[in-house]
Design a protein around this motif. Structure first.
Motif, PDB file in Angstrom:
ATOM      1  N   ARG A 170       0.927  -1.313  -0.119  1.00  0.00           N
ATOM      2  CA  ARG A 170       0.094  -0.011  -0.013  1.00  0.00           C
ATOM      3  C   ARG A 170       0.864   1.150   0.037  1.00  0.00           C
ATOM      4  O   ARG A 170       0.691   2.311  -0.758  1.00  0.00           O
ATOM      5  N   GLU A 171       1.887   1.374   0.932  1.00  0.00           N
ATOM      6  CA  GLU A 171       2.997   2.409   1.120  1.00  0.00           C
ATOM      7  C   GLU A 171       3.575   2.662  -0.373  1.00  0.00           C
ATOM      8  O   GLU A 171       3.756   3.706  -0.761  1.00  0.00           O
ATOM      9  N   ILE A 172       3.947   1.579  -0.842  1.00  0.00           N
ATOM     10  CA  ILE A 172       4.721   1.414  -2.399  1.00  0.00           C
ATOM     11  C   ILE A 172       3.743   2.205  -3.445  1.00  0.00           C
ATOM     12  O   ILE A 172       4.065   2.924  -4.116  1.00  0.00           O
ATOM     13  N   ALA A 173       2.462   1.698  -3.343  1.00  0.00           N
ATOM     14  CA  ALA A 173       1.413   2.127  -4.424  1.00  0.00           C
ATOM     15  C   ALA A 173       1.394   3.697  -4.260  1.00  0.00           C
ATOM     16  O   ALA A 173       1.228   4.356  -5.170  1.00  0.00           O
ATOM     17  N   ARG A 174       1.313   4.187  -2.923  1.00  0.00           N
ATOM     18  CA  ARG A 174       0.919   5.546  -2.548  1.00  0.00           C
ATOM     19  C   ARG A 174       2.579   6.350  -3.319  1.00  0.00           C
ATOM     20  O   ARG A 174       2.152   7.506  -3.889  1.00  0.00           O
ATOM     21  N   ALA A 175       3.548   5.697  -2.980  1.00  0.00           N
ATOM     22  CA  ALA A 175       4.767   6.463  -3.208  1.00  0.00           C
ATOM     23  C   ALA A 175       4.974   6.640  -4.795  1.00  0.00           C
ATOM     24  O   ALA A 175       5.414   7.648  -5.551  1.00  0.00           O
ATOM     25  N   LEU A 176       4.564   5.578  -5.556  1.00  0.00           N
ATOM     26  CA  LEU A 176       4.725   5.418  -6.928  1.00  0.00           C
ATOM     27  C   LEU A 176       3.395   5.817  -7.715  1.00  0.00           C
ATOM     28  O   LEU A 176       3.664   5.657  -9.194  1.00  0.00           O
ATOM     29  N   VAL A 177       2.405   6.039  -6.845  1.00  0.00           N
ATOM     30  CA  VAL A 177       1.263   6.332  -7.839  1.00  0.00           C
ATOM     31  C   VAL A 177       0.660   5.165  -8.615  1.00  0.00           C
ATOM     32  O   VAL A 177       0.428   5.431  -9.803  1.00  0.00           O
ATOM     33  N   LEU A 178       0.714   4.181  -7.850  1.00  0.00           N
ATOM     34  CA  LEU A 178       0.215   3.033  -8.706  1.00  0.00           C
ATOM     35  C   LEU A 178      -1.137   2.430  -7.798  1.00  0.00           C
ATOM     36  O   LEU A 178      -0.969   2.606  -6.771  1.00  0.00           O
ATOM     37  N   SER A 179      -1.571   1.256  -8.455  1.00  0.00           N
ATOM     38  CA  SER A 179      -2.700   0.475  -7.614  1.00  0.00           C
ATOM     39  C   SER A 179      -1.796  -0.473  -6.910  1.00  0.00           C
ATOM     40  O   SER A 179      -0.747  -0.908  -7.395  1.00  0.00           O
ATOM     41  N   GLU A 180      -2.392  -0.949  -5.727  1.00  0.00           N
ATOM     42  CA  GLU A 180      -1.726  -2.113  -5.244  1.00  0.00           C
ATOM     43  C   GLU A 180      -1.850  -3.342  -6.101  1.00  0.00           C
ATOM     44  O   GLU A 180      -0.709  -4.173  -5.873  1.00  0.00           O
ATOM     45  N   LYS A 181      -2.809  -3.626  -6.891  1.00  0.00           N
ATOM     46  CA  LYS A 181      -2.769  -4.667  -7.863  1.00  0.00           C
ATOM     47  C   LYS A 181      -1.430  -4.719  -8.743  1.00  0.00           C
ATOM     48  O   LYS A 181      -0.729  -5.580  -8.997  1.00  0.00           O
ATOM     49  N   THR A 182      -1.115  -3.470  -9.047  1.00  0.00           N
ATOM     50  CA  THR A 182       0.056  -3.371  -9.953  1.00  0.00           C
ATOM     51  C   THR A 182       1.261  -3.572  -9.327  1.00  0.00           C
ATOM     52  O   THR A 182       2.292  -4.261  -9.606  1.00  0.00           O
ATOM     53  N   VAL A 183       1.424  -3.006  -8.109  1.00  0.00           N
ATOM     54  CA  VAL A 183       2.600  -3.379  -6.991  1.00  0.00           C
ATOM     55  C   VAL A 183       2.510  -4.809  -6.990  1.00  0.00           C
ATOM     56  O   VAL A 183       3.890  -5.274  -6.936  1.00  0.00           O
ATOM     57  N   LYS A 184       1.838  -5.626  -6.572  1.00  0.00           N
ATOM     58  CA  LYS A 184       1.961  -6.896  -6.357  1.00  0.00           C
ATOM     59  C   LYS A 184       2.332  -7.529  -7.548  1.00  0.00           C
ATOM     60  O   LYS A 184       3.098  -8.565  -7.443  1.00  0.00           O
ATOM     61  N   THR A 185       2.131  -7.188  -8.838  1.00  0.00           N
ATOM     62  CA  THR A 185       2.527  -7.709  -9.803  1.00  0.00           C
ATOM     63  C   THR A 185       3.969  -7.424 -10.140  1.00  0.00           C
ATOM     64  O   THR A 185       4.715  -8.410 -10.437  1.00  0.00           O
ATOM     65  N   HIS A 186       4.321  -6.244  -9.711  1.00  0.00           N
ATOM     66  CA  HIS A 186       5.793  -6.013  -9.942  1.00  0.00           C
ATOM     67  C   HIS A 186       6.637  -7.159  -8.701  1.00  0.00           C
ATOM     68  O   HIS A 186       7.850  -7.458  -9.232  1.00  0.00           O
ATOM     69  N   VAL A 187       6.108  -7.015  -7.573  1.00  0.00           N
ATOM     70  CA  VAL A 187       6.734  -7.853  -6.567  1.00  0.00           C
ATOM     71  C   VAL A 187       6.760  -9.103  -6.945  1.00  0.00           C
ATOM     72  O   VAL A 187       8.011  -9.771  -6.877  1.00  0.00           O
ATOM     73  N   SER A 188       5.791  -9.796  -7.502  1.00  0.00           N
ATOM     74  CA  SER A 188       5.829 -11.210  -8.148  1.00  0.00           C
ATOM     75  C   SER A 188       6.890 -11.307  -9.357  1.00  0.00           C
ATOM     76  O   SER A 188       7.682 -12.107  -9.393  1.00  0.00           O
ATOM     77  N   ASN A 189       6.905 -10.220 -10.091  1.00  0.00           N
ATOM     78  CA  ASN A 189       8.178 -10.253 -11.264  1.00  0.00           C
ATOM     79  C   ASN A 189       9.291 -10.291 -10.578  1.00  0.00           C
ATOM     80  O   ASN A 189      10.223 -10.948 -11.077  1.00  0.00           O
ATOM     81  N   ILE A 190       9.548  -9.485  -9.474  1.00  0.00           N
ATOM     82  CA  ILE A 190      11.137  -9.077  -9.038  1.00  0.00           C
ATOM     83  C   ILE A 190      11.346 -10.741  -8.427  1.00  0.00           C
ATOM     84  O   ILE A 190      12.282 -11.132  -8.456  1.00  0.00           O
ATOM     85  N   LEU A 191      10.504 -11.379  -7.415  1.00  0.00           N
ATOM     86  CA  LEU A 191      10.802 -12.552  -6.912  1.00  0.00           C
ATOM     87  C   LEU A 191      11.229 -13.769  -7.824  1.00  0.00           C
ATOM     88  O   LEU A 191      12.026 -14.491  -7.664  1.00  0.00           O
ATOM     89  N   MET A 192      10.459 -13.952  -9.170  1.00  0.00           N
ATOM     90  CA  MET A 192      10.558 -14.681 -10.051  1.00  0.00           C
ATOM     91  C   MET A 192      11.996 -14.359 -10.764  1.00  0.00           C
ATOM     92  O   MET A 192      12.746 -15.318 -10.927  1.00  0.00           O
ATOM     93  N   LYS A 193      12.117 -13.213 -11.216  1.00  0.00           N
ATOM     94  CA  LYS A 193      13.322 -12.854 -11.768  1.00  0.00           C
ATOM     95  C   LYS A 193      14.713 -12.883 -10.829  1.00  0.00           C
ATOM     96  O   LYS A 193      15.876 -13.469 -11.563  1.00  0.00           O
ATOM     97  N   LEU A 194      14.699 -12.717  -9.856  1.00  0.00           N
ATOM     98  CA  LEU A 194      15.860 -12.972  -8.926  1.00  0.00           C
ATOM     99  C   LEU A 194      15.971 -14.165  -8.186  1.00  0.00           C
ATOM    100  O   LEU A 194      16.751 -14.225  -7.438  1.00  0.00           O
ATOM    101  N   ASP A 195      14.799 -15.316  -8.372  1.00  0.00           N
ATOM    102  CA  ASP A 195      14.732 -16.566  -8.140  1.00  0.00           C
ATOM    103  C   ASP A 195      14.965 -16.318  -6.370  1.00  0.00           C
ATOM    104  O   ASP A 195      15.485 -17.010  -5.757  1.00  0.00           O
ATOM    105  N   LEU A 196      13.929 -15.498  -5.962  1.00  0.00           N
ATOM    106  CA  LEU A 196      13.707 -15.330  -4.302  1.00  0.00           C
ATOM    107  C   LEU A 196      12.351 -15.745  -3.882  1.00  0.00           C
ATOM    108  O   LEU A 196      11.415 -15.931  -4.758  1.00  0.00           O
TER     109      LEU A 196
END
Length: 213
Positions: A170-196
């Motif tokens: 929620r805080e990331i969404a506010r900081a970057l002016v994005l929806s929480e759903k979009t932030v969740k998608t970015h987080v999922s992509n980060i974890l997948m790309k970094l194998d975390l």
């Protein structure tokens, strides 16, 4: 007034649960919604009660805290887990953090510090002692080196930096002016790309490789 933080207590010692409940019930912004005596019951109660934060012991008969954490992650339970342990060894704490815990405190923690820890993990922060953070970092380096950063988009790097700062979606969404759903998608992509596996590992990776918000 903000809604109270719902807390579930999971510990095989009744006297520990009673002590935690006695203290937490006098906090205006914290509500104890249930208790469990082992990991299996804790998982069941977490699914039933949907707490915001779970205080979880590591060593318990039957399903221990680490296995319970893994099961909660499989079930995609959204509760933040704060490990409450009497064990100080890295070999006890590190597996719990790798399994998805948001941090840990010792059972002799000052009561006010415990309440602060609950509020902190509920807000999306990660609580780690420096020596344990170092142990986690050394374990992740071999599989997630700095070269993987090149696979991240600029937006994903921004999100990763804010994760490292302890920001919630929620805080990331506010900081970057994005929806929480979009932030969740970015987080999922980060974890997948970094194998975390989770946000804790992502935050540690970001700190280790100089990605900041």
């Amino acid at each position: 007034m903000a809604e109270a933080i719902k807390v579930l207590l999971v510990d095989d010692h009744q006297v520990v649960r009673r002590g935690l409940r006695t203290f937490l019930e006098v906090q205006d912004d914290i509500e104890v919604v249930g208790e469990a005596a082992d990991g299996a019951e804790g998982v069941e109660r977490a699914q039933e009660l949907e707490p915001d934060v779970i205080l979880m012991d590591v060593k318990m008969p039957g399903m221990d805290g680490v296995d319970a954490l893994r099961r909660l992650r499989e079930l995609e339970n959204r509760a933040r887990v704060l490990v409450v342990t009497s064990f100080t060894e890295q070999r006890t704490v590190v597996p719990a953090l790798r399994a998805g815990a948001a941090g840990y405190v010792y059972k002799d923690v000052d009561p006010d510090a415990l309440a602060g820890a609950i509020r902190s993990v509920h807000a999306g922060h990660i609580l780690l002692q420096p020596e344990v953070a170092g142990a986690l970092l050394s374990q992740e380096e071999s599989s997630s080196g700095p070269g993987r950063a090149g696979s991240l988009t600029e937006r994903e790097r921004e999100v990763l930096g804010l994760i490292a700062d302890g920001r919630s979606n929620r805080e990331i969404a506010r900081a970057l002016v994005l929806s929480e759903k979009t932030v969740k998608t970015h987080v999922s992509n980060i974890l997948m790309k970094l194998d975390l596996a989770d946000r804790t590992q992502a935050a540690l990776w970001a700190v280790r490789h100089g990605v900041t918000g």
